[in-house]
Design a protein around this motif. Structure first.
Motif, PDB file in Angstrom:
ATOM      1  N   ARG A  72       0.808  -1.218   0.000  1.00  0.00           N
ATOM      2  CA  ARG A  72       0.000   0.000   0.000  1.00  0.00           C
ATOM      3  C   ARG A  72       0.841   1.269   0.000  1.00  0.00           C
ATOM      4  O   ARG A  72       0.503   2.241  -0.689  1.00  0.00           O
ATOM      5  N   GLU A 186     -10.081   5.836  -8.804  1.00  0.00           N
ATOM      6  CA  GLU A 186      -9.308   5.490  -7.611  1.00  0.00           C
ATOM      7  C   GLU A 186      -9.187   6.681  -6.666  1.00  0.00           C
ATOM      8  O   GLU A 186      -9.298   6.535  -5.447  1.00  0.00           O
ATOM      9  N   PHE A 190     -10.575   6.835  -2.922  1.00  0.00           N
ATOM     10  CA  PHE A 190      -9.594   7.075  -1.868  1.00  0.00           C
ATOM     11  C   PHE A 190     -10.042   8.218  -0.965  1.00  0.00           C
ATOM     12  O   PHE A 190      -9.954   8.139   0.273  1.00  0.00           O
ATOM     13  N   GLN A 193     -12.856   7.157   1.194  1.00  0.00           N
ATOM     14  CA  GLN A 193     -12.414   6.276   2.262  1.00  0.00           C
ATOM     15  C   GLN A 193     -11.814   7.055   3.429  1.00  0.00           C
ATOM     16  O   GLN A 193     -12.137   6.807   4.598  1.00  0.00           O
ATOM     17  N   SER A 207     -11.384   1.902  -1.157  1.00  0.00           N
ATOM     18  CA  SER A 207     -10.312   2.324  -2.069  1.00  0.00           C
ATOM     19  C   SER A 207      -9.715   1.127  -2.822  1.00  0.00           C
ATOM     20  O   SER A 207      -9.050   1.308  -3.849  1.00  0.00           O
TER      21      SER A 207
END
Length: 538
Positions: A72, A186, A190, A193, A207
Motif C-alpha cells: 500500500r 481510484e 480514496f 475512504q 479504495s
C-alpha cells in the motif's frame, strides 16, 4: 453483500496477476517497469486486505495489515512515477529519493505500530460487523501519509491533463483518457475512504475498488489503445531482422524501446537515449554509414501506423560490413586499374613511337637499297660504297631486333634501354614469331609488366649483381621465361603468387594474371635465394 465483496477482491487479485504477467513479458523500458511495480504493489495490498477480511483475531488482522501495507505505501509512488514517465517528464532524483525514504519510514511505523502511537494513536478490534476491522484514531504519521497521498494524486491529475494537450493522435488521446478515468475513480474512492463519507467505509476499505478501476483502465489501454503495441510491432520487425539493432520511438521522437543488439552497439543508450536517437536521425538525413568498431551500419527509418494513425517510428541498424568491404575493394581495384591504364598509355605511346620509327626506317631502307642497286648497275661502285659507309655511320648503335613480332620487339627494346640506364645486364634470346597465337598487344603488355617488375627487383641489388635474362621459344606454344636478380628470397602467397606491401605495386602482377586467365595460359613463379623466375606457357 459479504460474499460479493470478497469475490470482487479475489477477482482483482487474479486480474492484477494477469496484468502483471502481460506487462512483465513486454518489459523493456521505465514506463513498463513502473506499470509492473504498480501491478505488484496493488497485488500485495489487495492480498493483504483479503487476509484482513478473513482474520478471526486481532493478531491475525495486524499481521495481515502489515503485509498489506508492504504494497500500500508504494501504490501512490508507483502511480506517480508511471505518470511522470507516461508524460515524458523528468523529476529531480533528490525528490524521488525523498519520496522513497518517506514511504520506507511510513512502513517502519506501521510494522512497529504496537510499540508506539505514531501511526495509530489508539486502536480497538471489532469483529461484530460485516467484516472484522481495526478501528483507530490517526496518529501524526498516518495524517501526514494521507495528506502526502492526496497531494500526489492532485499532482498526478495535473500532469495527466496537462500532457493530454500534447497528444496529437486519436489513439494517444484515448489511451491517456482511459488512464485518467481509472486514476479518477481510484482518487474519488480514496477520498471517500479517508473522509468516511459513506458508513460502509468504517468496516470496508472501498479504495480497493479504486485499484480494480486502475487495473481495468490499464487492461483497456493495453488491449484497445495500444499501450504496449509499439513493443509488439518492434518485435514483429525483429523477427525479420534478428541480426540488426532496432530502436522504437513515439511520435514525438522519444525512445520507447531498443533491443539487445542496440545496447551492444551503443552502451550509452541506457543513459543518453535521446543522443543515440539523434545520432541515428542525423545519419539517415545525411545518408551516412555509421562505423562502430570494425563494422559498418546503415540506419533505416520505418514509420509505424495503427488504424491509419502514426504511433511511432522504428530505426533499424542494417549491418553493411560485407557490402562496404566489397565496395572498398571495387574502388581499390578501380583505382589500381586506372593507374595501370595510365601506365599502359605511357608504354603504348613509347611502343607506337618505336613502331613509327621502325616503319620510317623500313621506308627509307627500301629507297636506299634501290639507290645502291642503281649505282651498282651503272658501274658506280665507289659511290655506292661511299653511300653505304655514310648510312652505317648514321645507324643507331643500340638498334636491335630481338624477335620477329614488331610489337613485342618494340616493348623489349624499350625496357632493355630502361634497364641498361640502371646498370642492369640484360640477356635476351627471344624466338617470338610474327603471329604468336594470341593478341600481340596483350602479349606485349604482359611481357612489359614482367620486365618492369624485374627492373624494380634489380634496383634493390648492388649494381655488380644486377641482371635480367629473357628466354622465349615457340614450338606450337610459346614458352617464355624471365629470370632476374633480387634481394634475398621473394615472398609468395598460398597460391604461389608474389606478395608486396609497397604502395602502388602489385598492379603489373594482376595484369599478368589477368592475361594468363584470358588466354588460358599457365604461369609459375619460382623464388630462390637472390634470384626470381617467372615461366609462362602461352
Amino acid at each position: 453483500m459479504h460474499d460479493i465483496l470478497l469475490t470482487s477482491i479475489i477477482i482483482s487479485i487474479f486480474a492484477m496477476l494477469l496484468e502483471g504477467f502481460i506487462v512483465f513479458k513486454n518489459l523493456k523500458n521505465k514506463l513498463h517497469g513502473y506499470l509492473f511495480i504498480n501491478c505488484m504493489v496493488m497485488l500485495v495490498n489487495n492480498t493483504g486486505y483479503l487476509l484482513e477480511l478473513l482474520s478471526k483475531a486481532e493478531d491475525e488482522y495486524i499481521a495481515a495489515l502489515k503485509f498489506s501495507y508492504a504494497g500500500r505505501v508504494w501504490i501512490i509512488f508507483s502511480l506517480f512515477m508511471f505518470t511522470v514517465e507516461f508524460c515524458h517528464l523528468r523529476v529531480p532524483k533528490l525528490l524521488v529519493r525523498a519520496f522513497v525514504l518517506f514511504n520506507v519510514l511510513v512502513y517502519v511505523t506501521v510494522f512497529t505500530l504496537e510499540n508506539h502511537n505514531l501511526y495509530y494513536s489508539k486502536t480497538w478490534f471489532d469483529k461484530d460487523g460485516l467484516f472484522p476491522v481495526l478501528l483507530h484514531r490517526s496518529g501524526i504519521v498516518h495524517q501526514v501519509f494521507m495528506q502526502v497521498q492526496a497531494a500526489v494524486i492532485i499532482a498526478v491529475f495535473f500532469l495527466l491533463f496537462k500532457s493530454l494537450k500534447s497528444y496529437r493522435g486519436k489513439i494517444a488521446k484515448n489511451r491517456a483518457m482511459i488512464i485518467i478515468a481509472g486514476f479518477l475513480i481510484e482518487a474519488v474512492l480514496f477520498i471517500c475512504q479517508i473522509t468516511h463519507i459513506f458508513f460502509v467505509t468504517y468496516f470496508f476499505d472501498i479504495s480497493v475498488f479504486g485499484n480494480v478501476a486502475v487495473t481495468i483502465s490499464m487492461f483497456i489501454a493495453i488491449f484497445r489503445y495500444n499501450l504496449l503495441g509499439i513493443i509488439d510491432m518492434a518485435r514483429e520487425y525483429i523477427v525479420d531482422r534478428l541480426s540488426e539493432g532496432v530502436v522504437a520511438v513515439d511520435p514525438d521522437g522519444r525512445l520507447q524501446y531498443y533491443n539487445e543488439h542496440v545496447k551492444e552497439l551503443f552502451p550509452e543508450v541506457t543513459k543518453d537515449a535521446e543522443g543515440v536517437v539523434e545520432r541515428l536521425r542525423e545519419a539517415i538525413v545525411k545518408g551516412d554509414t555509421l562505423v562502430i568498431g570494425e563494422r559498418f551500419f546503415s540506419p533505416e527509418e520505418k514509420e509505424l501506423y495503427a488504424d491509419g494513425e502514426l504511433i511511432g517510428k522504428l530505426y533499424a541498424l542494417v549491418d553493411t560490413t560485407a557490402l562496404k568491404q566489397r565496395e572498398y575493394k571495387l574502388k581499390a581495384d578501380a583505382a589500381m586499374l586506372e593507374m595501370a591504364a595510365d601506365s599502359m598509355k605511357e608504354r603504348l605511346g613509347a611502343t607506337e613511337e618505336m613502331l613509327s620509327q621502325d616503319r620510317a626506317m623500313r621506308h627509307d631502307r627500301r629507297h636506299f637499297e634501290a639507290l645502291i642497286l642503281s649505282l651498282i648497275q651503272d658501274g658506280k661502285v665507289d659511290e655506292a660504297r661511299k653511300c653505304l659507309e655514310e648510312r652505317l655511320s648514321q645507324e643507331p648503335s643500340t638498334r636491335q631486333r630481338y624477335c620477329e613480332n614488331p610489337t613485342v620487339n618494340a616493348a623489349i627494346m624499350h625496357y632493355v634501354a630502361v634497364a641498361e640506364k640502371k646498370s642492369i645486364k640484360v640477356k635476351i634470346s627471344a624466338n617470338i614469331p610474327y603471329k604468336p597465337g594470341v593478341d600481340e598487344m596483350q602479349l606485349a603488355i604482359a611481357i612489359s609488366n614482367l620486365f618492369e617488375n624485374a627492373i624494380h627487383a634489380c634496383e634493390k641489388v648492388t649494381e655488380n649483381d644486377r641482371f635480367i635474362e629473357i628466354t622465349a621459344k615457340f614450338k606450337q606454344q610459346l614458352l617464355f621465361e624471365i629470370v632476374n636478380s633480387c634481394d634475398g628470397k621473394a615472398e609468395l602467397n598460398e597460391d604461389g603468387y608474389p606478395v608486396t606491401n609497397e604502395v602502388g605495386h602489385g598492379i603489373g602482377t594482376r595484369s599478368v594474371l589477368d592475361f594468363v586467365q584470358k588466354t588460358n595460359s599457365e604461369i609459375r613463379y619460382i623464388a630462390e635465394d637472390n634470384k626470381f623466375k617467372v615461366r609462362m606457357i602461352i
